[in-house]
Write an enzyme that holds these catalytic residues in place. Structure first.
Site, PDB file in Angstrom:
ATOM      1  N   HIS A 129     -22.598  -3.877  29.623  1.00 23.15           N
ATOM      2  CA  HIS A 129     -22.368  -4.176  31.040  1.00 23.15           C
ATOM      3  C   HIS A 129     -20.887  -4.486  31.205  1.00 23.15           C
ATOM      4  O   HIS A 129     -20.055  -3.589  31.248  1.00 23.15           O
ATOM      5  CB  HIS A 129     -23.279  -5.329  31.442  1.00 23.15           C
ATOM      6  CG  HIS A 129     -23.394  -5.567  32.908  1.00 23.15           C
ATOM      7  ND1 HIS A 129     -22.724  -4.832  33.844  1.00 23.15           N
ATOM      8  CD2 HIS A 129     -24.119  -6.487  33.617  1.00 23.15           C
ATOM      9  CE1 HIS A 129     -23.026  -5.277  35.054  1.00 23.15           C
ATOM     10  NE2 HIS A 129     -23.871  -6.283  34.945  1.00 23.15           N
ATOM     11  N   HIS A 167     -22.666   6.562  33.313  1.00 27.35           N
ATOM     12  CA  HIS A 167     -23.122   5.463  34.152  1.00 27.35           C
ATOM     13  C   HIS A 167     -24.579   5.702  34.502  1.00 27.35           C
ATOM     14  O   HIS A 167     -24.988   6.833  34.699  1.00 27.35           O
ATOM     15  CB  HIS A 167     -22.280   5.395  35.435  1.00 27.35           C
ATOM     16  CG  HIS A 167     -22.389   4.087  36.125  1.00 27.35           C
ATOM     17  ND1 HIS A 167     -23.387   3.798  37.004  1.00 27.35           N
ATOM     18  CD2 HIS A 167     -21.625   2.981  36.030  1.00 27.35           C
ATOM     19  CE1 HIS A 167     -23.238   2.565  37.429  1.00 27.35           C
ATOM     20  NE2 HIS A 167     -22.176   2.045  36.856  1.00 27.35           N
ATOM     21  N   ASP A 201     -14.723   1.063  33.904  1.00 29.50           N
ATOM     22  CA  ASP A 201     -14.186   0.383  32.723  1.00 29.50           C
ATOM     23  C   ASP A 201     -13.203   1.223  31.926  1.00 29.50           C
ATOM     24  O   ASP A 201     -12.529   0.711  31.040  1.00 29.50           O
ATOM     25  CB  ASP A 201     -15.337  -0.035  31.794  1.00 29.50           C
ATOM     26  CG  ASP A 201     -16.163  -1.125  32.434  1.00 29.50           C
ATOM     27  OD1 ASP A 201     -15.556  -2.048  32.983  1.00 29.50           O
ATOM     28  OD2 ASP A 201     -17.400  -1.037  32.395  1.00 29.50           O
TER      29      ASP A 201
HETATM   30  C1  COA Z   1     -23.544   3.261  30.874  1.00 29.83           C
HETATM   31  C2  COA Z   1     -24.672   3.732  29.968  1.00 29.83           C
HETATM   32  C3  COA Z   1     -25.258   2.485  29.250  1.00 29.83           C
HETATM   33  C4  COA Z   1     -25.752   4.401  30.833  1.00 29.83           C
HETATM   34  O1  COA Z   1     -26.833   4.672  30.026  1.00 29.83           O
HETATM   35  P1  COA Z   1     -28.133   5.494  30.485  1.00 29.83           P
HETATM   36  O2  COA Z   1     -28.145   5.675  31.960  1.00 29.83           O
HETATM   37  O3  COA Z   1     -29.283   4.779  29.887  1.00 29.83           O
HETATM   38  O4  COA Z   1     -27.907   6.934  29.871  1.00 29.83           O
HETATM   39  P2  COA Z   1     -28.438   7.430  28.465  1.00 29.83           P
HETATM   40  O5  COA Z   1     -28.071   6.447  27.404  1.00 29.83           O
HETATM   41  O6  COA Z   1     -29.876   7.777  28.638  1.00 29.83           O
HETATM   42  O7  COA Z   1     -27.601   8.760  28.254  1.00 29.83           O
HETATM   43  C5  COA Z   1     -27.990  10.082  28.673  1.00 29.83           C
HETATM   44  C6  COA Z   1     -27.412  11.096  27.687  1.00 29.83           C
HETATM   45  O8  COA Z   1     -25.956  11.034  27.696  1.00 29.83           O
HETATM   46  C7  COA Z   1     -25.469  10.588  26.440  1.00 29.83           C
HETATM   47  N1  COA Z   1     -24.445   9.577  26.714  1.00 29.83           N
HETATM   48  C8  COA Z   1     -24.488   8.607  27.663  1.00 29.83           C
HETATM   49  N2  COA Z   1     -23.343   7.896  27.664  1.00 29.83           N
HETATM   50  C9  COA Z   1     -22.569   8.453  26.702  1.00 29.83           C
HETATM   51  C10 COA Z   1     -21.277   8.168  26.242  1.00 29.83           C
HETATM   52  N3  COA Z   1     -20.564   7.177  26.784  1.00 29.83           N
HETATM   53  N4  COA Z   1     -20.768   8.913  25.237  1.00 29.83           N
HETATM   54  C11 COA Z   1     -21.496   9.921  24.697  1.00 29.83           C
HETATM   55  N5  COA Z   1     -22.731  10.247  25.097  1.00 29.83           N
HETATM   56  C12 COA Z   1     -23.257   9.514  26.090  1.00 29.83           C
HETATM   57  C13 COA Z   1     -26.654   9.995  25.717  1.00 29.83           C
HETATM   58  O9  COA Z   1     -26.493  10.082  24.313  1.00 29.83           O
HETATM   59  C14 COA Z   1     -27.777  10.843  26.238  1.00 29.83           C
HETATM   60  O10 COA Z   1     -27.694  12.088  25.582  1.00 29.83           O
HETATM   61  P3  COA Z   1     -29.047  12.867  25.159  1.00 29.83           P
HETATM   62  O11 COA Z   1     -29.688  13.239  26.454  1.00 29.83           O
HETATM   63  O12 COA Z   1     -28.570  14.007  24.359  1.00 29.83           O
HETATM   64  O13 COA Z   1     -29.852  11.870  24.379  1.00 29.83           O
HETATM   65  C15 COA Z   1     -24.151   4.766  28.936  1.00 29.83           C
HETATM   66  O14 COA Z   1     -23.604   5.898  29.584  1.00 29.83           O
HETATM   67  C16 COA Z   1     -23.140   4.162  27.968  1.00 29.83           C
HETATM   68  O15 COA Z   1     -23.529   3.573  26.966  1.00 29.83           O
HETATM   69  N6  COA Z   1     -21.805   4.321  28.261  1.00 29.83           N
HETATM   70  C17 COA Z   1     -20.805   3.716  27.455  1.00 29.83           C
HETATM   71  C18 COA Z   1     -20.693   2.248  27.795  1.00 29.83           C
HETATM   72  C19 COA Z   1     -20.020   2.011  29.112  1.00 29.83           C
HETATM   73  O16 COA Z   1     -18.974   2.590  29.413  1.00 29.83           O
HETATM   74  N7  COA Z   1     -20.608   1.113  29.925  1.00 29.83           N
HETATM   75  C20 COA Z   1     -20.024   0.709  31.201  1.00 29.83           C
HETATM   76  C21 COA Z   1     -20.924   0.991  32.332  1.00 29.83           C
HETATM   77  S1  COA Z   1     -20.074   0.575  33.866  1.00 29.83           S
END
Ligand code: COA
Length: 429
Positions: free
Chosen positions: A267, A306, A362
């Site tokens: 987060h 996101h 971020d």
């Molecule tokens: C923000 C976040 C938690 C959202 O998660 P989510 O909605 O649950 O999305 P998922 O984790 O289901 O990801 C969907 C797909 O994209 C991929 N993915 C998502 N974020 C990714 C990232 N930052 N880098 C690489 N791959 C990513 C996942 O591996 C998944 O791939 P798959 O379909 O082959 O398994 C996630 O994108 C993330 O961890 N980002 C990095 C952390 C970050 O910047 N957080 C700040 C949010 S404001």
């Protein structure tokens, strides 16, 4: 005509009409679907609330596919360009923009509540020398409930407003003192001659000078960052505030829970992770190897992706512009070059395009905060200060929402049943 959904339960062959209102069905209506009178009703399984609305809200609108973010109907781009953080706070809390008189009163009230009780100072000094400032902030905000026991009277509208003003006002003081503590520097008292954000910078960085005056461009950039973070509808920390607030506890305790949620790396901690990542990459030449590691699933490209935005995060665009303003004063952060190149490659790469992964707020905010010379531990504290009006606007809405009940999700129980307990002496014999 009322809209409805027809559901056929193939276990019984029975059909049900479920009303649709505001694009949603009520989970309780699905609970009426049963295989027999004594059988449990059908439940909705939704870990992470991916497709479950927990409330009706009029605070913030997001269209993730189109990259739209609006507070009370106003686009974030216009607010970031022309408003101030305190005006945005007023908008979020009161639902409409203030008149001149209302604005001046609001700014005055918040300015004159920035001081905290001396005992707060005492207990903040009691933290370990290396205490994480976010842990200190969370504990201090929670502790404010003991200074204002009347805050528990959440049915009283005047009392709610009083606590809202106090909390928005005191958050920078507590945040700045959490920072100074880790540095072994004396706490700086608020300066009521300064604006909200200029005063925060003074409490952070003032040393022996009689008045601390930050560069106006830095004040404006930080104020804009606060605006960008002010609300984001039902995210993890807001959900925590609402969930804890639904027990009708005082707002300090509910916001302390929100701060706890924001502390987590998925987060509020993501921008710190972005900086660590950029540092680890080290130079532009190492980017292809890094991207390969991400695509092989070994790690994530932090600051990308996101839950809601499946297009560009509108806040990321504004932050990128703020980067230029800040670096004009502080000099360019060398990591910016790596970030820009990483963004360029990722935006063209099929892996990221297919998954709709774009830079989020971020990706660049950490670079700006570092230019201000904030240590990474402070990043979430800055986020929390910005998010406070949003948490409180949502909390306020919750307290007046007749449909809300104490938050208590269902579970799908997967464990054992009816085991016989054997006392220790027999089990260990
Ligand atoms: C923000 C976040 C938690 C959202 O998660 P989510 O909605 O649950 O999305 P998922 O984790 O289901 O990801 C969907 C797909 O994209 C991929 N993915 C998502 N974020 C990714 C990232 N930052 N880098 C690489 N791959 C990513 C996942 O591996 C998944 O791939 P798959 O379909 O082959 O398994 C996630 O994108 C993330 O961890 N980002 C990095 C952390 C970050 O910047 N957080 C700040 C949010 S404001």
């Amino acid at each position: 005509m009322t809209e409805s959904l027809t559901v056929r339960d193939n276990r019984t062959g029975q059909e049900y009409d479920v009303p649709i209102a505001d694009g949603a069905i009520k989970a309780a209506d699905l609970g009426k679907i049963k295989t027999g009178d004594d059988a449990p009703g059908l439940a909705v399984y939704d870990p992470g609330f991916v497709n479950t609305a927990s409330c009706r809200s009029s605070v913030t609108y997001i269209d993730g596919d189109k990259g739209i973010l609006e507070y009370r109907g106003y686009p974030i781009e216009q607010l970031a360009e022309g408003s101030t953080f305190l005006e945005v706070a007023y908008l979020l809390i009161h639902g409409s923009l203030p008149s001149k008189v209302e604005y001046e009163q609001w700014v005055h009230d918040i300015t004159y509540h920035t001081f905290v009780h001396e005992n707060v100072k005492g207990f903040m000094e009691g933290f370990r020398y290396d205490a994480h400032p976010m842990g200190m902030l969370m504990a201090s905000v929670g502790a404010l409930s003991t200074f204002y026991p009347e805050a528990g009277m959440i049915q009283d509208a005047d009392n709610r407003q009083m606590q809202i003003i106090r909390m928005i006002a005191k958050m920078p003081t507590l945040g700045a003192w959490s920072f100074r503590h880790a540095q072994g520097k004396p706490f700086v008292y608020p300066d009521n001659d300064l604006s909200y954000t200029a005063n925060f910078l003074s409490m952070l960085f003032k040393m022996s000078e009689s008045k601390y005056e930050a560069d106006e461009r830095l004040v404006r950039a930080l104020d804009t960052l606060f605006i960008l973070h002010a609300d984001h509808e039902q995210n993890c920390s807001t959900n925590a505030v609402r969930s804890v607030g639904s027990s009708q506890v005082d707002p300090y305790s509910a916001v302390a829970a929100g701060i706890g949620a924001l502390y987590g790396p998925l987060h509020g901690g993501a921008n710190e992770a972005v900086l660590r990542m950029l540092r680890r990459i080290g130079s532009k030449e190492n980017i292809p190897d890094f991207i390969k590691g991400v695509k092989d699933g070994n790690e994530r490209l932090m600051g990308f992706g996101h839950r809601v935005y499946k297009n560009y995060d509108p806040r990321a665009k504004i932050i990128k512009k703020a980067c230029d303003d800040v670096f004009e004063v502080t000099g360019v952060n060398p990591l910016l070059e790596i970030a820009l190149e990483l963004e360029k490659i990722a935006l063209e790469d099929e892996y990221f395009v297919k998954r709709k992964l774009y830079p989020n707020v971020d990706f660049y905010s950490g670079l700006i905060y570092e230019a201000f010379q904030f240590p990474p531990e402070m990043f979430t504290v800055l986020f929390a200060i910005g998010r406070t009006p949003g948490w409180l606007a949502q909390w306020l809405e919750l307290t007046q929402d007749k449909e809300q009940r104490i938050a208590r999700p269902k579970q799908l129980y997967m464990g054992d049943r009816g085991l016989d307990f054997t006392p220790r002496e027999q089990r260990w014999a």
